[in-house]
Each structure stands twice: as C-alpha cells, then as structure tokens.
Scaffold this motif. Structure first.
Motif, PDB file in Angstrom:
ATOM      1  N   PRO A  55      73.598  10.634  45.045  1.00 25.27           N
ATOM      2  CA  PRO A  55      74.732  11.296  45.658  1.00 25.27           C
ATOM      3  C   PRO A  55      75.038  12.420  44.864  1.00 25.27           C
ATOM      4  N   ALA A  56      75.528  13.323  45.686  1.00 22.81           N
ATOM      5  CA  ALA A  56      76.308  14.502  44.878  1.00 22.81           C
ATOM      6  C   ALA A  56      77.442  14.389  44.316  1.00 22.81           C
ATOM      7  N   LYS A  57      78.080  15.100  43.332  1.00 22.74           N
ATOM      8  CA  LYS A  57      79.172  14.876  42.703  1.00 22.74           C
ATOM      9  C   LYS A  57      80.433  14.796  43.570  1.00 22.74           C
ATOM     10  N   LYS A  58      81.274  13.733  43.469  1.00 26.19           N
ATOM     11  CA  LYS A  58      82.191  13.274  44.357  1.00 26.19           C
ATOM     12  C   LYS A  58      82.044  13.064  45.836  1.00 26.19           C
ATOM     13  N   GLU A  59      80.851  12.669  46.004  1.00 25.20           N
ATOM     14  CA  GLU A  59      80.263  12.173  47.422  1.00 25.20           C
ATOM     15  C   GLU A  59      80.191  10.890  47.463  1.00 25.20           C
ATOM     16  N   TRP A  60      80.830  10.374  48.575  1.00 21.80           N
ATOM     17  CA  TRP A  60      81.036   8.844  48.886  1.00 21.80           C
ATOM     18  C   TRP A  60      80.088   8.401  50.012  1.00 21.80           C
ATOM     19  N   TYR A  61      79.467   7.253  50.023  1.00 20.68           N
ATOM     20  CA  TYR A  61      78.322   6.768  50.764  1.00 20.68           C
ATOM     21  C   TYR A  61      79.178   5.510  51.104  1.00 20.68           C
ATOM     22  N   ILE A  62      78.917   5.126  52.465  1.00 25.14           N
ATOM     23  CA  ILE A  62      79.307   3.748  52.908  1.00 25.14           C
ATOM     24  C   ILE A  62      78.120   3.398  53.417  1.00 25.14           C
ATOM     25  N   THR A  86      73.873  -9.689  55.985  1.00 27.29           N
ATOM     26  CA  THR A  86      74.436  -8.373  56.076  1.00 27.29           C
ATOM     27  C   THR A  86      74.973  -8.124  54.669  1.00 27.29           C
ATOM     28  N   LYS A  87      74.661  -6.842  54.329  1.00 22.38           N
ATOM     29  CA  LYS A  87      75.359  -6.169  52.997  1.00 22.38           C
ATOM     30  C   LYS A  87      76.081  -5.249  53.359  1.00 22.38           C
ATOM     31  N   LEU A  88      77.365  -5.109  53.072  1.00 21.93           N
ATOM     32  CA  LEU A  88      78.082  -3.982  52.892  1.00 21.93           C
ATOM     33  C   LEU A  88      78.579  -3.346  51.624  1.00 21.93           C
ATOM     34  N   GLY A  89      78.342  -1.982  51.528  1.00 19.07           N
ATOM     35  CA  GLY A  89      78.645  -1.403  50.115  1.00 19.07           C
ATOM     36  C   GLY A  89      79.399   0.138  49.954  1.00 19.07           C
ATOM     37  N   VAL A  90      79.876   0.369  48.951  1.00 15.04           N
ATOM     38  CA  VAL A  90      80.169   1.752  48.721  1.00 15.04           C
ATOM     39  C   VAL A  90      79.391   2.285  47.404  1.00 15.04           C
ATOM     40  N   ILE A  91      79.084   3.564  47.523  1.00 15.69           N
ATOM     41  CA  ILE A  91      78.413   4.268  46.472  1.00 15.69           C
ATOM     42  C   ILE A  91      79.273   5.607  46.338  1.00 15.69           C
ATOM     43  N   TYR A  92      79.479   6.080  44.928  1.00 15.23           N
ATOM     44  CA  TYR A  92      80.331   7.245  44.527  1.00 15.23           C
ATOM     45  C   TYR A  92      79.517   7.885  43.611  1.00 15.23           C
ATOM     46  N   GLY A  93      79.587   9.183  43.765  1.00 14.29           N
ATOM     47  CA  GLY A  93      78.744  10.332  43.024  1.00 14.29           C
ATOM     48  C   GLY A  93      79.904  10.751  41.812  1.00 14.29           C
ATOM     49  N   ALA A  94      79.662   9.969  40.655  1.00 16.89           N
ATOM     50  CA  ALA A  94      80.864  10.168  39.686  1.00 16.89           C
ATOM     51  C   ALA A  94      80.449  11.580  38.860  1.00 16.89           C
ATOM     52  N   THR A  95      79.310  11.861  38.752  1.00 13.56           N
ATOM     53  CA  THR A  95      78.804  13.152  38.397  1.00 13.56           C
ATOM     54  C   THR A  95      77.772  13.671  39.123  1.00 13.56           C
ATOM     55  N   GLU A  96      77.203  14.695  38.823  1.00 17.80           N
ATOM     56  CA  GLU A  96      75.813  14.977  39.351  1.00 17.80           C
ATOM     57  C   GLU A  96      74.553  14.120  38.978  1.00 17.80           C
ATOM     58  N   TRP A  97      74.671  13.536  37.731  1.00 15.30           N
ATOM     59  CA  TRP A  97      73.601  12.724  37.302  1.00 15.30           C
ATOM     60  C   TRP A  97      74.035  11.211  37.260  1.00 15.30           C
ATOM     61  N   LEU A  98      75.230  10.814  37.780  1.00  6.60           N
ATOM     62  CA  LEU A  98      75.376   9.394  37.539  1.00  6.60           C
ATOM     63  C   LEU A  98      76.298   8.870  39.058  1.00  6.60           C
ATOM     64  N   SER A  99      75.893   7.821  39.556  1.00  7.51           N
ATOM     65  CA  SER A  99      76.692   7.145  40.545  1.00  7.51           C
ATOM     66  C   SER A  99      76.897   5.822  40.356  1.00  7.51           C
ATOM     67  N   LEU A 100      77.859   5.388  40.844  1.00  8.79           N
ATOM     68  CA  LEU A 100      78.271   3.929  40.849  1.00  8.79           C
ATOM     69  C   LEU A 100      78.345   3.269  41.948  1.00  8.79           C
ATOM     70  N   ASN A 101      78.136   1.895  42.019  1.00  2.83           N
ATOM     71  CA  ASN A 101      77.909   1.188  43.324  1.00  2.83           C
ATOM     72  C   ASN A 101      78.486  -0.098  43.490  1.00  2.83           C
ATOM     73  N   LEU A 102      79.171  -0.493  44.477  1.00  5.31           N
ATOM     74  CA  LEU A 102      79.634  -2.058  44.465  1.00  5.31           C
ATOM     75  C   LEU A 102      79.376  -2.503  46.043  1.00  5.31           C
ATOM     76  N   SER A 103      78.846  -3.578  46.166  1.00  3.47           N
ATOM     77  CA  SER A 103      78.485  -4.316  47.391  1.00  3.47           C
ATOM     78  C   SER A 103      78.524  -5.931  47.448  1.00  3.47           C
TER      79      SER A 103
END
Length: 281
Positions: A55-62, A86-103
C-alpha cells in the motif's frame, strides 16, 4: 477433471467478457505502458499468496476473503455454497516501504498479524523487486478439552517469505516465493514442525482492467496428507478496489493455513471457489 477444467474455462472467459461490457463506459484512452518500475501486480495477493505490491503511505485497505466448499460434492452441498470460510482483515501503509496487517479467519478461528517490507525496488539498474513478509498466527480454536496441557505458545505459528518479482512488461509479471513455516503445535505423522516451500506465481493482463493469475507452492516437507496449493484467479480493477475471483485446492484464507493445509486434489475436481475484495481508503 475434464469437466472441472471445462467449467473453469467457461466461467472465467464468460465473466471476463461480461466485465468488459460493464467497464468499457468508464475506460479512458490509455497508451501501452512498458515502464518496469511500476508494480508487478495490481493486487496485494497474486491469488491467495502475497505479491510484492505494498500500500501507499497512510493508505488503508479493508479485505474480505471468502472460500466456499468443495465444488466436487455437487448439488448436495450446492457446489460448495453450504460450507464456507471467511477472512476479514485490515492493512495499513505505515511508510512507502512498510505495511502492517491484521486479520481473522473463521477456519480454526485464526488471527494473523504481519508485516510486509520492501528491500529492493525494480528499476533500470536492478532487475527485480524484493520484498520481505513475516506473519505470526494464533489458532484460537484449540481447546484444553483435546489438549489438557495446552499453553498459549502452542497456539502460535510463524511464516517468513522472500517475495521476488519481475515486471517484464505491461502484460506479464512473474514472482518466486521461497517460504519457511514453523508450527509450535503439529501432528508429526502428517506434517513437520519446520516446513520449507518454494512458490511461483504470475499475472498476465488480458485487457485494461482484467488479468489472469496463477500460483503454485511446493512443500518440501510434505508427508502426503496435505497437498501442494495450486490456485488460478482473475483480477478485476474497478476504480477504488480490486476484485479477485479464484479457484484453489486450499480452502483456508490465512497465509500459513493456505500454504500448509491444502486438502483438495485438482485431478479429482476437489477445488474451492472464492473471492478476495479489497477496498482502499
């Protein structure tokens, strides 16, 4: 097996043409782009396995991922619609090179937390993207009724991957994915505590908004009970999100479960239909 392949080919080709008719009114004129510095994949997953896209920086994915049951069971289980995960999850672009996810996945009530980080980006001076991916999973379905001495650490498993992709041109991208899985609790008669896998996946663009994807992982520590995961899918870009339709022999949505707990046999038509839906904020 022949009937299954015929069904898949008709399904994907028919759906592709239908989507083209629906989307052509919002398409704009676009010249062919051969810039290899662009992402190799449009979605964060090739099919179920991870791609090198971040993801791009500060971008959220559901993310909503759904896998129906075994289609080979036929009308009795309504071709898998009666048995789904079924899986539900969120992903956050912490920086341009790092993303964090939880599902969280319904199958085994598994929670996963992960980090994806870019190590090298493909450009004119370097031929591939290299991205690292690490996951820790918690199986909350385990019970002390079955495991009287169960500890929290027994619920944990870990995944480490190197995602190595190359964008050859606007139509074709390829990825290699060496992987390592460690499970604290496992059944030694059917699997190993430490498992090494090698994956290959690719994407071929057939129109401006649609691509066909495929991936396959070989588990070098497979005892034969679980199968090597093989999946094919279709990416559909619709503005604010990417929609993926797929068929796979692994019903589980979690990263570790998908890689190590596939049960279906393609040659017997034992495949699971599903989809991945991403919404960007």
């Amino acid at each position: 097996m022949t009937k299954t392949l015929l069904f898949l080919s008709i399904f994907f080709s028919g759906f592709a043409f239908a989507q083209e008719d629906l989307l052509k009114d919002i398409d704009t004129i676009q010249t062919k782009n051969t810039d290899t510095s662009l992402p190799a994949f449009k979605a964060l997953q090739i099919v179920t396995g991870q791609s090198t896209k971040l993801p791009a920086k500060k971008e959220w994915y559901i993310i909503v991922a759904h896998r129906f049951g075994d289609v080979s069971k036929g009308f009795k289980d309504f071709f898998g619609l009666d048995d789904a995960s079924t899986k539900l999850g969120v992903i956050y672009g912490a920086t341009e090179w790092l993303s964090l996810n939880l599902s969280r996945e319904t199958n085994q009530k598994t929670f996963e937390g992960g980090a994806k980080y870019r190590l090298v980006k493909q450009n004119d001076n370097f031929p591939v993207d290299i991205v690292g991916y690490n996951v820790i999973a918690v199986n909350t379905d385990l019970s002390t009724d079955n495991y009287p001495h169960l500890k929290f650490g027994d619920r944990l498993s870990y995944l480490t991957q190197a995602l190595i992709s190359k964008r050859f041109n606007d139509e074709f991208s390829l990825q290699l994915t060496p992987s390592y899985v460690h499970k604290n609790l496992y059944e030694p008669t059917i699997e190993d505590k430490d498992q090494f896998l090698a994956g290959i996946g690719g994407r071929y663009k057939i129109s401006k908004r649609i691509s066909i994807n495929a991936e396959y992982f070989v588990n070098f520590d497979n005892h034969g009970f679980y199968k090597n995961p093989l999946s094919i899918g279709m990416d559909i870009e619709t503005g604010g999100h990417v929609f993926q339709l797929l068929f796979t022999n692994s019903q589980m949505n979690s990263d570790i479960g998908y890689l190590t707990n596939a049960t279906g046999r393609w040659e017997k038509g034992q495949v699971f239909f599903g989809f991945n839906l991403y919404r960007v904020f």
